[in-house]
Scaffold this motif. Structure first.
Motif, PDB file in Angstrom:
ATOM      1  N   GLU A   1       0.694  -1.405   0.056  1.00  0.00           N
ATOM      2  CA  GLU A   1       0.041  -0.257  -0.125  1.00  0.00           C
ATOM      3  C   GLU A   1       0.890   1.238   0.047  1.00  0.00           C
ATOM      4  O   GLU A   1       0.367   2.291  -0.678  1.00  0.00           O
ATOM      5  N   GLU A   2       1.890   1.206   0.657  1.00  0.00           N
ATOM      6  CA  GLU A   2       2.782   2.367   0.674  1.00  0.00           C
ATOM      7  C   GLU A   2       3.449   2.584  -0.806  1.00  0.00           C
ATOM      8  O   GLU A   2       3.554   3.643  -1.156  1.00  0.00           O
ATOM      9  N   GLN A   3       3.822   1.511  -1.256  1.00  0.00           N
ATOM     10  CA  GLN A   3       4.282   1.456  -2.618  1.00  0.00           C
ATOM     11  C   GLN A   3       3.355   2.181  -3.581  1.00  0.00           C
ATOM     12  O   GLN A   3       3.674   3.125  -4.416  1.00  0.00           O
ATOM     13  N   LEU A   4       2.018   1.853  -3.222  1.00  0.00           N
ATOM     14  CA  LEU A   4       0.820   2.273  -4.292  1.00  0.00           C
ATOM     15  C   LEU A   4       0.989   3.723  -4.173  1.00  0.00           C
ATOM     16  O   LEU A   4       0.522   4.652  -4.832  1.00  0.00           O
ATOM     17  N   GLN A   5       0.915   4.122  -2.826  1.00  0.00           N
ATOM     18  CA  GLN A   5       0.623   5.480  -2.375  1.00  0.00           C
ATOM     19  C   GLN A   5       2.001   6.305  -2.994  1.00  0.00           C
ATOM     20  O   GLN A   5       1.491   7.568  -3.526  1.00  0.00           O
ATOM     21  N   ALA A   6       3.289   5.788  -2.991  1.00  0.00           N
ATOM     22  CA  ALA A   6       4.447   6.566  -3.561  1.00  0.00           C
ATOM     23  C   ALA A   6       4.124   6.950  -4.937  1.00  0.00           C
ATOM     24  O   ALA A   6       4.405   7.787  -5.535  1.00  0.00           O
ATOM     25  N   GLN A   7       3.613   5.598  -5.508  1.00  0.00           N
ATOM     26  CA  GLN A   7       3.356   5.720  -6.887  1.00  0.00           C
ATOM     27  C   GLN A   7       2.434   6.740  -7.471  1.00  0.00           C
ATOM     28  O   GLN A   7       2.393   7.642  -8.501  1.00  0.00           O
ATOM     29  N   GLY A   8       1.253   6.836  -6.727  1.00  0.00           N
ATOM     30  CA  GLY A   8       0.030   7.918  -6.924  1.00  0.00           C
ATOM     31  C   GLY A   8       0.817   9.185  -6.865  1.00  0.00           C
ATOM     32  O   GLY A   8       0.386  10.276  -7.553  1.00  0.00           O
ATOM     33  N   SER A   9       1.717   9.612  -5.640  1.00  0.00           N
ATOM     34  CA  SER A   9       2.222  10.597  -5.324  1.00  0.00           C
ATOM     35  C   SER A   9       3.018  10.994  -6.654  1.00  0.00           C
ATOM     36  O   SER A   9       3.114  12.104  -7.230  1.00  0.00           O
ATOM     37  N   ALA A  10       3.662  10.054  -6.982  1.00  0.00           N
ATOM     38  CA  ALA A  10       4.801  10.208  -8.130  1.00  0.00           C
ATOM     39  C   ALA A  10       3.877  10.896  -9.459  1.00  0.00           C
ATOM     40  O   ALA A  10       4.485  11.547 -10.146  1.00  0.00           O
ATOM     41  N   ASP A  11       2.968   9.836  -9.846  1.00  0.00           N
ATOM     42  CA  ASP A  11       2.118  10.319 -10.949  1.00  0.00           C
ATOM     43  C   ASP A  11       1.521  11.643 -10.864  1.00  0.00           C
ATOM     44  O   ASP A  11       1.534  12.420 -11.773  1.00  0.00           O
TER      45      ASP A  11
ATOM     46  N   CYS B   1      10.277   8.596  -8.941  1.00  0.00           N
ATOM     47  CA  CYS B   1       9.922   8.751 -10.235  1.00  0.00           C
ATOM     48  C   CYS B   1      10.980   9.872 -10.989  1.00  0.00           C
ATOM     49  O   CYS B   1      10.761   9.861 -12.198  1.00  0.00           O
ATOM     50  N   THR B   2      11.743  10.607 -10.109  1.00  0.00           N
ATOM     51  CA  THR B   2      12.966  11.218 -10.836  1.00  0.00           C
ATOM     52  C   THR B   2      14.302  10.882 -10.269  1.00  0.00           C
ATOM     53  O   THR B   2      14.284  10.318  -9.162  1.00  0.00           O
ATOM     54  N   GLN B   3      15.403  11.070 -10.844  1.00  0.00           N
ATOM     55  CA  GLN B   3      16.645  10.868 -10.237  1.00  0.00           C
ATOM     56  C   GLN B   3      17.609  11.703 -10.580  1.00  0.00           C
ATOM     57  O   GLN B   3      17.353  12.479 -11.637  1.00  0.00           O
ATOM     58  N   PHE B   4      18.717  11.901  -9.894  1.00  0.00           N
ATOM     59  CA  PHE B   4      19.699  12.937 -10.194  1.00  0.00           C
ATOM     60  C   PHE B   4      20.900  12.376 -10.878  1.00  0.00           C
ATOM     61  O   PHE B   4      21.372  11.091 -10.501  1.00  0.00           O
TER      62      PHE B   4
END
Length: 291
Positions: free
Chosen positions: A58-68, A212-215
């Motif tokens: 669920e945490e992963q899904l939330q992170a993905q939602g936030s990223a999108d 979703c981004t990297q440096f």
């Protein structure tokens, strides 16, 4: 309005930033603040902020939602919150107008008040004075710098996030909608640092990756003593070269520090990098500044 002199333009090229006090009127500033109040009053909290998560999945899904939500905000008016303002059910722990870090990234395109300010004749005239031939507006943000919790913004160059080839094609316009002082966290700059090139870029990670981004590369280390504070009064405008190093501290005062800021890019002989997080879309190609 402040008329920009050749000396000031020279100063901008030397320092990488320029303060233009009283560029906007009190009325213009208040109109932007009132409009933001209306936008917040109608705000729907994004679902990923309301997710109660207890498992890793669920945490992963939330992170993905936030990223999108972030990656697709370039052509929308979206809300980004300070840490710790929601309880585990996603309800506000603080008044909602005090919970927001910023609103981005297309106020300039979709809100009539912010559109009018962004394309105002004085901004267009300033663009021409600075030698912009075919500038477009790439993004805009309303930044709150909330009292007590408005987070620190670490030293950075805007071109890290808004990368062009060649460099030197991006300009930030930063409008103080309230007085910005050292107490409520004004900007700090390293004068002349826009001539040292860029050592770090933020790029989109492959789709589905978290984050979703990297440096690429790393930020140089700066000494506090290199920075000078740049306080500015309500209605003032700061021009920010895409490569000048700047920062702001945590706002530990009891006053907010509202700002409307947007970025221009000269499109003539310039390519916008395809790896930037922000990309023009069919719905919203970057709009020309000159109308």
């Amino acid at each position: 309005m402040a008329f920009v002199t050749e000396e000031q333009i020279q100063q901008f090229h030397e320092d990488g930033f320029l303060v233009l006090e009283e560029f906007f009127t009190t009325e213009e500033c208040d109109a932007m603040r009132e409009q933001i109040h209306k936008i917040i009053a109608k705000m729907d909290v994004p679902p990923h902020c309301r997710t109660e998560f207890s498992t890793d999945e669920e945490e992963q899904l939330q992170a993905q939602g936030s990223a999108d939500y972030f990656l697709t905000s370039g052509d929308k008016i979206r809300f980004f919150f300070e840490k710790g303002v929601f309880d585990e059910k996603g309800d506000f722990l603080v008044p909602k107008e005090k919970s927001i870090n910023k609103i981005g990234h297309a106020l300039h395109a979709y809100d009539p008040i912010f559109k009018q300010i962004t394309h105002s004749s004085k901004v267009q005239e300033l663009g021409r004075k600075l030698g912009f031939e075919k500038p477009v507006v790439v993004q805009s943000m309303y930044i709150f710098k909330q009292p007590g919790i408005g987070g620190e913004v670490r030293p950075h160059q805007d071109a890290t996030f808004l990368y062009t080839e060649p460099l030197g094609r991006v300009l930030g316009l930063w409008i103080a909608l309230e007085n910005a002082t050292q107490e409520n966290s004004c900007l700090w700059f390293i004068p002349g640092s826009h001539t040292n090139g860029l050592t770090r870029r933020m790029v989109r990670a492959p789709p589905g990756t978290i984050p979703c981004t990297q440096f690429i590369g790393s930020e140089r280390t700066y000494q506090d003593s290199q920075f000078i504070p740049v306080p500015i009064r309500k209605g003032g405008l700061i021009l920010i070269h895409g490569e000048v190093v700047h920062k702001s501290e945590l706002n530990s005062s009891e006053w907010s520090r509202h700002v409307y800021t947007f970025h221009l890019m000269e499109t003539k002989d310039t390519s916008w990098n395809k790896e930037n997080w922000l990309q023009p879309t069919p719905e919203l190609p970057f709009p020309p500044l000159y109308t």
